[in-house]
Design an enzyme around this catalytic site. Structure first.
Site, PDB file in Angstrom:
ATOM      1  N   ARG A  33       0.841  -1.198   0.000  1.00  0.00           N
ATOM      2  CA  ARG A  33       0.000   0.000   0.000  1.00  0.00           C
ATOM      3  C   ARG A  33       0.880   1.253   0.000  1.00  0.00           C
ATOM      4  O   ARG A  33       1.958   1.265   0.617  1.00  0.00           O
ATOM      5  CB  ARG A  33      -0.879  -0.020   1.261  1.00  0.00           C
ATOM      6  CG  ARG A  33      -1.850   1.139   1.422  1.00  0.00           C
ATOM      7  CD  ARG A  33      -2.983   1.081   0.446  1.00  0.00           C
ATOM      8  NE  ARG A  33      -4.106   1.933   0.855  1.00  0.00           N
ATOM      9  CZ  ARG A  33      -5.066   2.311   0.015  1.00  0.00           C
ATOM     10  NH1 ARG A  33      -5.043   1.934  -1.262  1.00  0.00           N
ATOM     11  NH2 ARG A  33      -6.073   3.043   0.440  1.00  0.00           N
ATOM     12  N   THR A  52      -8.856   0.668 -10.313  1.00  0.00           N
ATOM     13  CA  THR A  52      -8.365  -0.459  -9.527  1.00  0.00           C
ATOM     14  C   THR A  52      -8.452  -1.717 -10.394  1.00  0.00           C
ATOM     15  O   THR A  52      -9.016  -1.691 -11.482  1.00  0.00           O
ATOM     16  CB  THR A  52      -9.146  -0.581  -8.204  1.00  0.00           C
ATOM     17  OG1 THR A  52      -9.162   0.694  -7.559  1.00  0.00           O
ATOM     18  CG2 THR A  52      -8.570  -1.604  -7.257  1.00  0.00           C
ATOM     19  N   ASP A  96      -7.893   8.546   0.104  1.00  0.00           N
ATOM     20  CA  ASP A  96      -8.454   7.462   0.928  1.00  0.00           C
ATOM     21  C   ASP A  96      -8.293   7.737   2.423  1.00  0.00           C
ATOM     22  O   ASP A  96      -8.836   7.004   3.255  1.00  0.00           O
ATOM     23  CB  ASP A  96      -7.802   6.120   0.573  1.00  0.00           C
ATOM     24  CG  ASP A  96      -8.523   5.429  -0.579  1.00  0.00           C
ATOM     25  OD1 ASP A  96      -9.619   5.877  -0.955  1.00  0.00           O
ATOM     26  OD2 ASP A  96      -7.979   4.443  -1.111  1.00  0.00           O
ATOM     27  N   SER A 107      -7.924   1.245   3.137  1.00  0.00           N
ATOM     28  CA  SER A 107      -8.351   0.762   1.825  1.00  0.00           C
ATOM     29  C   SER A 107      -9.582  -0.130   1.964  1.00  0.00           C
ATOM     30  O   SER A 107      -9.903  -0.595   3.056  1.00  0.00           O
ATOM     31  CB  SER A 107      -7.202  -0.038   1.204  1.00  0.00           C
ATOM     32  OG  SER A 107      -7.609  -0.666   0.013  1.00  0.00           O
ATOM     33  N   SER A 108     -10.252  -0.351   0.825  1.00  0.00           N
ATOM     34  CA  SER A 108     -11.334  -1.341   0.781  1.00  0.00           C
ATOM     35  C   SER A 108     -10.931  -2.571  -0.028  1.00  0.00           C
ATOM     36  O   SER A 108     -11.750  -3.479  -0.201  1.00  0.00           O
ATOM     37  CB  SER A 108     -12.586  -0.725   0.146  1.00  0.00           C
ATOM     38  OG  SER A 108     -13.033   0.378   0.892  1.00  0.00           O
TER      39      SER A 108
HETATM   40  N1  GLY Z   1      -8.247   3.228  -3.490  1.00  0.00           N
HETATM   41  C1  GLY Z   1      -9.352   2.432  -3.168  1.00  0.00           C
HETATM   42  C2  GLY Z   1      -9.112   1.586  -1.990  1.00  0.00           C
HETATM   43  O1  GLY Z   1      -7.985   1.262  -1.692  1.00  0.00           O
HETATM   44  O2  GLY Z   1     -10.050   1.242  -1.326  1.00  0.00           O
END
Ligand code: GLY
Length: 577
Positions: free
Chosen positions: A101, A374, A416, A445-446
Site C-alpha cells: 500500500r 483499480t 483514501d 483501503s477497501s
Molecule cells: N483506493 C481504493 C481503496 O484502496 O479502497
C-alpha cells in the site's frame, strides 16, 4: 499430518500405489496439476501464462500480471500505485498478505487538504502531484520475486516491458476513462502526451505505446527495488512531483518498505474466509458482516428479507469501518472486539427484521459510485500456490499526474484518508481520527483479495470498485458458500450499503419492483446506480472432483483461462463482456 514408514513386505498393488504416491508428490500433484489465471485484461492473463511456461510459479505469474496490468490498464493500477497480494504457498501452507500500500509523504500533515477555514478541498486530494502518496507496487514486485518466486524479476517483467514498447490497442473502458479524466490528464504534460490522442480521449483501437515506462520497468528489472526507489528514476519522480507542487522527498522513496501481514481469518458457517488485513478494511468488514449473517438462515428467506438482513449487516460493518479503522502501524485497532463472534451476535440482535436502522447522521454529499478503476487478478499454479491480488492507483488514472521522463502515472490514494471529520472522499466514505493523515501512514483501503475454503472447494477472488469492493466480495462469498460456480459468482446482480450515505444502492435490474417496494416499506432508501459495476475475477478448485474453473466478470474486458491437464493449451475460457 502424519507420515507412516511403508512395510517392507508389501503387496505388488501396495508397492504400485506407493510409487504412484511418490510420483504424485514429486510432480506436485498436491496441487491441481494445471494452472488457472483470471485477470481484467487478456494481455495480463497471457503474461502470467508466459511466465509459468518458463518455469515460474504463481508468485512469478503475479509479478508478470501486475506489471502487465500497469501497462494495459493504466487507469486502474501501476508502478505509481500500490496494492495487496494475498499469497498461499502450497509447500508449507503459508498464507500471508504482502502489503504494498502507498504511504503518505513524510512532509504530509493532517490538514494538508483543508483550506484556511478548515474545509476539505477535494480536488487537491484527487488531482495533481499533491494528491499522490508514495507508491508501493514496485517494491512489492521486487519483494515477491525475491522472497516467493522462482525466476529473476527481469524475466517476470519482460512481458510488460514488451507490451509497453510495442504498444497495444486500447479498449472501450480506456477510452471512457480517459474522457472522464480529460481535464486532469490535460493538466499534466507528460500524461497528456502519453495517454491522449492530440489532447483528446482516444477512441477504442488507438495504439498506446509507453517508451518512458519501458525505461522505468527496465531500471526495476536491472536493479530491483533500488531501480525505482533510488537513483535516476527516483530523482525524476521527486523532481517532477516537487516542480508540480507536491511534497515528496528522496527520503520518502528511500524509506518505502512492503510489510508482510497476517491476513484476517474467520469462519462463516462451514467456510473458512481469508482476506485482507488492515490497512485494508476488507477483511474486517467482511468478517463482521458474514459473522452477523451466519446466525440468519438466508436460504430460507424471501428475496426482500434476505437483502434486508444482508444490507443491515453491511451497514453495521461499514459503520465500524468509518469509526474504528486505520493503519495498524499508527493506531491501535480494536480487532479482537470487531472480529469476535459474540460481537457479531450483539450486532445481529440489534437488527429489526421489519425496519431499516437509520444511519445515525444525515447522508453526506459525495459519490459512492466510481467503479472503473483499480484491478484484481486471481492465480493458481499446478502445485496449488495461489495469489489473490487487488491493485490500485485509486480513482481512474489516479492523480492523472505523470512526473516527466518516468512514464509512471501517480496515484491519488491520499484521498483514501479521512481528510477531515465527516468529509466524504471520492467514494462517499467518511472516517475517523484512526484514518487521519500522518507522515508515513498508509491510507485505509477497501481492497479485499480473498480466499474461501469450504471442504474440498477453494475459491480465489476479488474485484475493483472502491468502497463497493467489500460488498461485492461479500455477495460472492455468500453465493460460494451456497454452492455457486465461478460464472454465477462473477455475474451476480449487485447491491451495496456503506452506512453513509444512508442509501441502498443496486445495479440496474438487480431488484424487481416488488422487492424495491418491500425494501422501501421497511424504510430503506433504495437507489439504482446508473450502470453495472465491478470486474470480479474468480478461480475455483474442487479437490474432490479435480475440477478447476475460472471466470472473468461479464461487465469487464478480462480473460479467465484454465490449462488443460498436462497441456499448456487453454480451455474453460471466459472473456468479460
Ligand atoms: N483506493 C481504493 C481503496 O484502496 O479502497
Amino acid at each position: 499430518m502424519t507420515h507412516r514408514r511403508p512395510r517392507l513386505a508389501c503387496s505388488f498393488a501396495g508397492a504400485l500405489l506407493l510409487i504412484l504416491a511418490c510420483w504424485s508428490v514429486a510432480c506436485g500433484a498436491a496441487g491441481p496439476g494445471r494452472a488457472a489465471i483470471a485477470t481484467a485484461h487478456p494481455a495480463a492473463t497471457a503474461a502470467g501464462f508466459a511466465v509459468l511456461a518458463q518455469g515460474g510459479n504463481a508468485f512469478d505469474a503475479a509479478v508478470a500480471i501486475s506489471a502487465a496490468l500497469a501497462v494495459v490498464e493504466p487507469a486502474g493500477s501501476g508502478l505509481g500505485g500500490g496494492g495487496f497480494w494475498l499469497l498461499h504457498r502450497a509447500a508449507d501452507e503459508r498464507t500471508v498478505m504482502v502489503d504494498g500500500r502507498e504511504r503518505a509523504p513524510l512532509a504530509a500533515t493532517a490538514d494538508l487538504y483543508l483550506d484556511e477555514k478548515g474545509r476539505f478541498q477535494a480536488r487537491r486530494a484527487q488531482d495533481g502531484a499533491l494528491a499522490a502518496a508514495i507508491p508501493g507496487q514496485p517494491a512489492a514486485l521486487a519483494y515477491l520475486a525475491t522472497h516467493y518466486g522462482r525466476l529473476p524479476l527481469a524475466v517476470a517483467l519482460d512481458p510488460a516491458i514488451r507490451l509497453a514498447r510495442e504498444g497495444f490497442a486500447v479498449g472501450r473502458d480506456y477510452a471512457v476513462l480517459a474522457g472522464y479524466r480529460l481535464p486532469a490528464l490535460l493538466a499534466s504534460p507528460a500524461a497528456r502526451r502519453t495517454f491522449l490522442a492530440a489532447g483528446l480521449a482516444p477512441v477504442p483501437g488507438w495504439r498506446l505505446r509507453q517508451p518512458d515506462l519501458v525505461d522505468t520497468l527496465q531500471a526495476l528489472a536491472a536493479r530491483g527495488h533500488d531501480g525505482f526507489y533510488r537513483g535516476p528514476v527516483a530523482a525524476r519522480l521527486v523532481r517532477g512531483v516537487r516542480e508540480a507542487g507536491g511534497i515528496w522527498t528522496a527520503a520518502d522513496l528511500a524509506d518505502y518498505r512492503v510489510v508482510e501481514r497476517a491476513p484476517i481469518q474467520f469462519d462463516y458457517r462451514d467456510m473458512r474466509v481469508i482476506s485482507a488485513a488492515p490497512p485494508s478494511s476488507g477483511g474486517v468488514v467482511l468478517a463482521e458482516a458474514l459473522q452477523i449473517l451466519a446466525g440468519v438462515d438466508l436460504v430460507a428467506q424471501a428475496p426482500a428479507e434476505r437483502i434486508h438482513w444482508t444490507v443491515e449487516a453491511m451497514r453495521r460493518a461499514y459503520r465500524d469501518r468509518a469509526r474504528e479503522l486505520g493503519d495498524p502501524d499508527f493506531v491501535d485497532l480494536p480487532l479482537a472486539r470487531l472480529l469476535d463472534p459474540d460481537y457479531a451476535d450483539a450486532l445481529r440482535a440489534d437488527i429489526d427484521p421489519d425496519r431499516a436502522t437509520p444511519s445515525a447522521t444525515p447522508a453526506p454529499d459525495g459519490s459512492a459510485g466510481l467503479d472503473r478503476h483499480t484491478t484484481h487478478f486471481s492465480v493458481i499454479d499446478a502445485d496449488g500456490n495461489r495469489v489473490a491480488a487487488t491493485l490500485s492507483i485509486n480513482t481512474p488514472f489516479g492523480s492523472a499526474f505523470m512526473p516527466p521522463g518516468t512514464g509512471v502515472v501517480l496515484n491519488n490514494e491520499m484521498d483514501d484518508f479521512a481528510a477531515a471529520p465527516g468529509a466524504p472522499n471520492a467514494y462517499g466514505l467518511v472516517g475517523s481520527a484512526a484514518n487521519a493523515i500522518a507522515p508515513g501512514k498508509r491510507p485505509l483501503s477497501s481492497m479485499s483479495p480473498t480466499f474461501l475454503e469450504q471442504g474440498d472447494r477453494i475459491a480465489i477472488l476479488g474485484t475493483p470498485g472502491g468502497s463497493r469492493i467489500i460488498s461485492m466480495v461479500l455477495l460472492a462469498s455468500l453465493a460460494f458458500a451456497e454452492g455457486a460456480d465461478t460464472g454465477t459468482m462473477v455475474a451476480l446482480p449487485r447491491y451495496h450499503h456503506q452506512y453513509l450515505p444512508d442509501r441502498l444502492f443496486h445495479e440496474p435490474g438487480a431488484f424487481d419492483g416488488a422487492v424495491i417496494e418491500a425494501l422501501a416499506a421497511k424504510g430503506h432508501h433504495v437507489e439504482a446506480v446508473s450502470r453495472r459495476y465491478g470486474d470480479m475475477q474468480v478461480i475455483v478448485w474442487d479437490r474432490r472432483s479435480d475440477a478447476l474453473t475460472a471466470a472473468s466478470d461479464p461487465r469487464g474486458e478480462g480473460l479467465a483461462r484454465v490449462e488443460l491437464p498436462h497441456q499448456t493449451a487453454s480451455t474453460s475460457m471466459t472473456v468479460g463482456r
